[in-house]
Design a protein around this motif. Sequence first.
Motif, short mmCIF file in Angstrom:
data_model
loop_
_atom_site.label_atom_id
_atom_site.label_comp_id
_atom_site.label_asym_id
_atom_site.label_seq_id
_atom_site.Cartn_x
_atom_site.Cartn_y
_atom_site.Cartn_z
N ASN A 191 -0.74 5.51 -6.23
CA ASN A 191 -2.11 5.24 -6.02
C ASN A 191 -2.43 4.44 -7.74
N PRO A 192 -1.57 3.15 -8.65
CA PRO A 192 -1.73 3.27 -9.56
C PRO A 192 -2.73 1.94 -9.43
N GLY A 193 -3.37 1.23 -10.79
CA GLY A 193 -4.17 0.43 -10.62
C GLY A 193 -3.36 -0.67 -9.43
N ARG A 194 -4.03 -1.82 -8.65
CA ARG A 194 -3.40 -2.66 -8.55
C ARG A 194 -2.80 -2.99 -9.20
N SER A 195 -3.93 -4.17 -10.30
CA SER A 195 -2.88 -5.05 -11.56
C SER A 195 -1.90 -4.46 -12.28
N THR A 196 -1.55 -3.08 -12.42
CA THR A 196 -1.03 -2.37 -12.79
C THR A 196 0.39 -2.75 -11.86
N TYR A 197 0.13 -2.08 -10.83
CA TYR A 197 1.08 -2.11 -9.44
C TYR A 197 2.54 -3.06 -9.60
N ASP B 273 0.65 -0.87 0.17
CA ASP B 273 0.29 -0.41 0.01
C ASP B 273 0.75 1.54 -0.14
N ARG C 70 2.32 1.85 -3.66
CA ARG C 70 1.12 2.61 -4.44
C ARG C 70 1.09 3.95 -3.95
N ARG C 71 1.15 4.81 -3.39
CA ARG C 71 0.96 5.07 -2.59
C ARG C 71 2.02 6.37 -3.23
#
Length: 133
Positions: free
Chosen positions: A44-50, A36, A39-40
């Motif tokens: 904050n990209p999308g979860r699948s992208t991250y 988390d 990502r921040r």
Amino acid sequence: MHVTEAPIVPPTRRDLAGPALKAFFNIAERWQLTADQERRLLGNPGRSTYFRWKRDRAGAVTGDVLERISYLLGIYKALHILFPDDAQADAWVRRPNTAPPFGGAPALERMLGGHVADLYVVREYLDAQRGWN
């Protein structure tokens, strides 16, 4: 005989994405960040992208992501210049800090504010500590 020099072509976002993501995830590991938090810091990209970026250490990234990673690289570098001990440098982001930009909170809390400006403030603070401002 006349030799023509090839024009210098600046790297594209695509050229920079892989090295930038690799560096980011290496720093994130040293700082013991959660998914988390990572990502921040990346905006904050999308979860699948991250998770694809984390798995492949490559992928298409936006200019915003590159800018964020650039600030994080500068923060990391400044810390390792200011603190000769790697563990001390890496722990700094989690230690409470009474300097005005942090108000007693760790720098990581400021960095997780969600805005590129939050990363900028930490980078500028560290550059000032190094005598670069």
